[in-house]
Design a protein around this motif. Sequence first.
Motif, mmCIF file in Angstrom:
data_model
loop_
_atom_site.group_PDB
_atom_site.id
_atom_site.type_symbol
_atom_site.label_atom_id
_atom_site.label_comp_id
_atom_site.label_asym_id
_atom_site.label_seq_id
_atom_site.Cartn_x
_atom_site.Cartn_y
_atom_site.Cartn_z
ATOM 1 N N ALA A 78 9.366 -2.972 -1.253
ATOM 2 C CA ALA A 78 8.328 -3.559 -0.406
ATOM 3 C C ALA A 78 7.368 -4.426 -1.209
ATOM 4 O O ALA A 78 6.847 -4.010 -2.239
ATOM 5 C CB ALA A 78 7.549 -2.449 0.299
ATOM 6 N N HIS A 79 7.171 -5.628 -0.738
ATOM 7 C CA HIS A 79 6.230 -6.564 -1.341
ATOM 8 C C HIS A 79 5.967 -7.669 -0.327
ATOM 9 O O HIS A 79 6.567 -7.678 0.750
ATOM 10 C CB HIS A 79 6.793 -7.126 -2.652
ATOM 11 N N PRO A 80 5.077 -8.607 -0.593
ATOM 12 C CA PRO A 80 4.812 -9.661 0.393
ATOM 13 C C PRO A 80 6.095 -10.422 0.719
ATOM 14 O O PRO A 80 6.861 -10.776 -0.179
ATOM 15 C CB PRO A 80 3.800 -10.577 -0.312
ATOM 16 N N GLU A 81 6.325 -10.664 1.978
ATOM 17 C CA GLU A 81 7.544 -11.368 2.382
ATOM 18 C C GLU A 81 7.309 -12.873 2.503
ATOM 19 O O GLU A 81 8.015 -13.563 3.225
ATOM 20 C CB GLU A 81 8.081 -10.758 3.681
ATOM 21 N N LEU A 82 6.311 -13.335 1.803
ATOM 22 C CA LEU A 82 6.040 -14.765 1.710
ATOM 23 C C LEU A 82 6.507 -15.262 0.348
ATOM 24 O O LEU A 82 6.259 -14.615 -0.675
ATOM 25 C CB LEU A 82 4.539 -15.045 1.870
ATOM 26 N N ASP A 83 7.184 -16.393 0.328
ATOM 27 C CA ASP A 83 7.653 -16.968 -0.931
ATOM 28 C C ASP A 83 6.511 -17.725 -1.609
ATOM 29 O O ASP A 83 5.837 -18.535 -0.968
ATOM 30 C CB ASP A 83 8.817 -17.921 -0.679
#
Length: 337
Positions: free
Chosen positions: A105-110
């Motif tokens: 789990a981590h930010p799903e923004l590139d």
Amino acid sequence: MKKAAPTKKAAPTKKATPAKRATAKKVSGKKAAPAKKATAKKASPAKKVIAKKPVVAPEKATAAVKGASPVRTVTPKPPTAESRTALVRRARRINRELAEVYPYAHPELDFDNPFQLLVATVLSAQTTDLRVNQTTPTLFAKYPTPEDLAAANPEEVEEILRPCGFFRAKTKSVMGLSKALVENHGGEVPGRLEDLVKLPGVGRKTAFVVLGNAFGRPGITVDTHFQRLVRRWQWTEQTDPDKIEAEIGALFPKSDWTDLSHHVIWHGRRICHARKPACGACPIAPLCPAYGEGETDPEKAKKLLKYEKGGFPGQRLKPPQAYLDAGGKPAPPLGAG
């Protein structure tokens, strides 16, 4: 001599009635005749009142319907008057369980730098991270720095951001924050909360995303998923994001705040949906006070699981059924496969 007056005859005595005879006998010490029984109407027997047994939640709930899939066993719901200590323990256990389910789990923004993460987070409002990730490569290829975006033609930026929705307002925000970075921070994204929230279009939620994931400074990201789940789990009753942030922060060590946000948000997107949560496929069902609000049948619950298309670099997409491992425990939805 005068004749004596004739004496009057005594009046004949009346025969005593049976009742009087009985009275007389009683007075004389003899046994009285038994009195007639009173013919009283028999009272109808009172209806038996059967006291209902109080409904008590079973220690484990299981399905007993023939041919139906067994329902996941769960413990009773936590009591309403849960102690503070019990709440802290339950909340931290939920976070540990989710950490095992979503180890990636981590930010799903590139993003490649704090500026890109800041802009992408502002653009993610009222749209999906997937849509933002499809849009930002074009934006950053043309405007790689705050200086470039601050000096851009608004109409050209609007055209690029059109797929994200609310493109005019978002164009104004990203160009405004770029200009503020150039004028007030030398073109660099500040690493302090008080500086970030002064930028156009940046609130505490966006600021904590940047601080936690670009600068490694703990913060709680209170987005719509986070708000819904912590209230559903009875961690808080607050509705104001700032108050939610304060109450949840008090349940966990500060070092857990950033990862906690990722775990909760990922779970909200994949399993614990707003309208119909997949309770039968949920790894924290025994700890959830809201168990049963959604589908409890494991087979039907599996069909409700969601996963993001696109995945992460170097990962292979998994179908929804890959959420559950051989033991029936949800696996990381977007884990390496």
